[in-house]
Design a protein around this motif. Sequence first.
Motif, PDB file in Angstrom:
ATOM      1  N   GLU A  42      -7.973  17.516   3.881  1.00 44.76           N
ATOM      2  CA  GLU A  42      -7.212  16.816   3.556  1.00 44.76           C
ATOM      3  C   GLU A  42      -7.843  16.146   2.404  1.00 44.76           C
ATOM      4  O   GLU A  42      -8.317  15.228   1.977  1.00 44.76           O
ATOM      5  N   LEU A  43      -6.341  15.727   2.007  1.00 46.47           N
ATOM      6  CA  LEU A  43      -6.768  15.617   0.079  1.00 46.47           C
ATOM      7  C   LEU A  43      -5.458  14.091   0.470  1.00 46.47           C
ATOM      8  O   LEU A  43      -4.467  14.840  -0.050  1.00 46.47           O
ATOM      9  N   GLY A  44      -5.793  13.166  -0.340  1.00 45.44           N
ATOM     10  CA  GLY A  44      -4.658  11.889  -0.617  1.00 45.44           C
ATOM     11  C   GLY A  44      -5.243  11.084  -1.650  1.00 45.44           C
ATOM     12  O   GLY A  44      -6.338  10.971  -1.603  1.00 45.44           O
ATOM     13  N   PHE A  45      -4.649  10.626  -1.984  1.00 46.18           N
ATOM     14  CA  PHE A  45      -4.672   9.057  -2.572  1.00 46.18           C
ATOM     15  C   PHE A  45      -3.939   8.090  -2.156  1.00 46.18           C
ATOM     16  O   PHE A  45      -2.648   7.964  -1.843  1.00 46.18           O
ATOM     17  N   ASN A  46      -4.865   6.978  -2.516  1.00 48.98           N
ATOM     18  CA  ASN A  46      -4.231   5.320  -1.792  1.00 48.98           C
ATOM     19  C   ASN A  46      -4.100   4.385  -3.037  1.00 48.98           C
ATOM     20  O   ASN A  46      -4.638   4.211  -3.598  1.00 48.98           O
ATOM     21  N   TRP A  47      -3.222   3.873  -2.708  1.00 47.55           N
ATOM     22  CA  TRP A  47      -2.822   2.456  -3.545  1.00 47.55           C
ATOM     23  C   TRP A  47      -2.793   1.412  -2.955  1.00 47.55           C
ATOM     24  O   TRP A  47      -1.396   1.390  -2.322  1.00 47.55           O
ATOM     25  N   SER A  91       0.871  -1.025   0.215  1.00 44.77           N
ATOM     26  CA  SER A  91      -0.169   0.486   0.546  1.00 44.77           C
ATOM     27  C   SER A  91       1.365   1.111   0.053  1.00 44.77           C
ATOM     28  O   SER A  91       1.750   1.694   0.535  1.00 44.77           O
ATOM     29  N   LEU A  92       0.368   2.597  -0.748  1.00 38.93           N
ATOM     30  CA  LEU A  92       1.037   4.047  -0.799  1.00 38.93           C
ATOM     31  C   LEU A  92       0.018   4.205  -0.670  1.00 38.93           C
ATOM     32  O   LEU A  92      -1.131   4.456  -1.239  1.00 38.93           O
ATOM     33  N   THR A  93       0.654   6.074   0.352  1.00 35.64           N
ATOM     34  CA  THR A  93      -0.377   6.628   0.525  1.00 35.64           C
ATOM     35  C   THR A  93       0.202   7.973   0.881  1.00 35.64           C
ATOM     36  O   THR A  93       1.626   8.214   1.183  1.00 35.64           O
TER      37      THR A  93
END
Length: 902
Positions: free
Chosen positions: A895-900, A251-253
């Motif tokens: 908060e604004l984020g992206f998760n993979w 996982s990556l955030t």
Amino acid sequence: MKIYKSKVALACMAAMISAQAIAEDGNLLGRLGDANNKAWFEGASIRIKELNISTVTKGDGSFRFNALPPGDYTLEIRYLGAPKSEHKVRILDGETLQQRFSLGLNEPKLDELIVYGQRAGQANALNMQRSADNLKSIVSSDAIGQFPDQNAAEALQRLPGLSIERDQGEGRFVGIRGIDPNLNNVTINGMNIPSPEAGVRSVALDVIPSELIEGLEVTKSVTSDMDADAIGGSVEVKSLSAFDRAGRSASLTVQASRNELRSETSPKVSGSYTEVMDFAGLQDSLGVAVALSWFDRDFGSDNIESNGDDEIEQRFYQINRKRIGGALNLDFRPDFDNQYYLRSLYSRFSDDEYRQANAFTFDGDDSEVERSSKDRYEKQEILSFTAGGEHQLQQWHLSYQLGYAESSEDEPEALYYKFKGEGFAINSDFQGQIPAIEQDNAAKSLANYEVDEISFEDNFSEDNELSFKLDISHDFELAGHSAQLKFGGKYRSREKQTNANIFIYDGDFDELDAGQFAASTPDWGLGDFGEGLNRQALRHYFSANRSNLELAALDSELESKGASYQSDEDILAAYLMGKIDLDNLRLVAGLRYEQTDFATHGQRVELIEDEQSGEENVVNSPWQGERNYHHLLPSLNMRYEFSDQLIGRFAYTQTIARPKFEDSAAFQIIESKTEENDEGGFDTEREAEVGNPELKPFESTNLDLSLEYYPGDIGVLSAGYFYKDIDNFVILADVSHLEAWQGYEEVTQPINGESAKVQGVELSWVKSFDNGLLIAANATLTDSEAITLLDGERFETSLPNQSDKVGNLTFGYENEQWSLRLTLSHKSENLEEIDGDMLRMEDAHQQLDFSGKYYFSPQMHLYFNAINLNDEPYYHYFDRRSVNAQYEEYGRTFELGFNWTL
């Protein structure tokens, strides 16, 4: 012929009996996951219908039945959110059957919702809660990701009966049923975690980033195999294991957040990786899990506070907080009977704070204003290692664990300035939550002030613990019922020390122009602040001129020596516990013995100012104390399954909590002044603040009763009652009337007071609907009584920090692309302390948070969080809500984020 047939029959019967006599029992080793092997399910109930024995799946979905007679059996699998399913298995003579099972899901979409998203978090937590032997509340890693929570403390506030204490708007300490966090136990991967902060036992859970957590488990009724120091309860932090995830995972955030009050943008990056691989020729035997998290946050707060009488202080905070965390966990499982593990967790929390303040004292013509600065960098670290193993030896199960943890708090080169000014025109009516202050232009200009005092501090505290525990259990049958006997012990050795180095400079500032330290006016939103203080200029001046400043040597020595001490604590525990299933009733009962050896050493520091002899010095002498005590503590937990949907629980437990280190430490700070009186003689006045190594531990008798109704799918409706009777409650009192302190005007010391009582009701409702709607609501209603002695007067009050109403309300919606949550948390007013002849109260606090996710695919999503949407301040008052004690606002954070994920 009849005789011949009889002989044949007897021979056959003898052969059958002989065959059964030499037949070897078999074992069943199973693992429960989804149909696509994307996830394992923890907390599922697995029952062998023919034998009426059951067990529960672990974090990796595994379960085990030992010593099964050869034959055909029916496994019944129950997991909230999936229909009940049955599976046929055949156990052969002496065989260990290994088999994977999947939940009986009829709809592919439902399968995905169980594995991912809001449903996954709720289902996992509720199944673990449902199958537990005692009272537990659980937050899974999936559930943590559904809230905009930055740390472990904030993730726990969503559970019934839990509340948090905030610092600068962020959750720090966790209270369970309103009990002081110092009376709770915190463990990480089974290891007791010492506190990095000086003087306390409570662990500030904001030092643990939420990304490093696989799950949080709060136990409210302990069993005898658990540590006894849990009057409120016990919090277990579990970091991730590779075997808890199916196959390889990653996982990556990446996130950016912005604080509205200070208009600062802050970055955050976190990631994890797990893999199960072959090792030493053994297939899928080694598990490796790694997690990292980094968060650099800039924010602040605006504050105004008063003493409710003649003083008001304005405060402007500018704060930078960094959280760096990492975990490396290794698991080695060479076969299904043996497993070994190594767990590690490191967390560093730094707080860089610059505070500017204006303190107004209103006294007619003698009114004055004090302007001050606080330039402090603080670093807290927690490092934890645990290594152990588990072995299945036929009917016996052996587990052991060696652990080491250390925590520290370093506060290097903290710098404080005080400026004083007189003759200003200032006024206030002290009315309202934000009392207005009238001040002339002269009061706003730093050039009209004089430097009064500079202090420099270099403080360090360290807390470390080494422990070893051994648990042995034996499964057997008793009168046709499945039973277990468990026994073991634990040894804990703890050392906590605090070292203070304080230097106070209070003179030779006549030629110093305070105006050189002026800065632009801070953007303080609660009124008119006046000129600011230049942080760099203050630091530069001190560094360049320290050697020439006049040191108040006696005051510096008094403060430093009095705040330095060390305490050592050794705990030896042993327990015996039994568990039996009597049809639908499960009984878990036991005894735990704990022996505590406590020793502390510090200083007796006396400041002597004698006009008669002209003596003025500080006298230091070593002081130490010790106390040894032991407890035998029973526990009884009962779980009755009225039906598949209705479960009742009852618990009777006895627990303890050892006093805070700052209360039991060996230190004495004494001030002795001899002055000439009106008759020409001399009078001596003495005051003291002392620790108390003779303090007894808190002792609590606890009762719990609850009903849990699981209507099907993912949901629960529960109600519970709890009662706690706490003896040896520690209070601060003036003990100058005691013979040991004869001749003293006042001696403040912690002592064991009378009993305190807490009772309350916990209500909870969680429901996930097939249309994607989710509703969760909980409320805890409590009532407490405690005795406080102040200046010889006996006060009957509620427990400090005990809110009589705590609750959460969550509305959520989820489909294949959207996951939305809106959450309201509420905590009613509570007594903080008795301040003089006034009650200082913390006002009710309710905060609205939002979390939204948009899924591009099951592996990628974009999220947006809004924290403190209603811009709720933090407010304390004296006696009446209109009398300010402290008002602080933090603004909203987005908060604004992206998760993979893989």
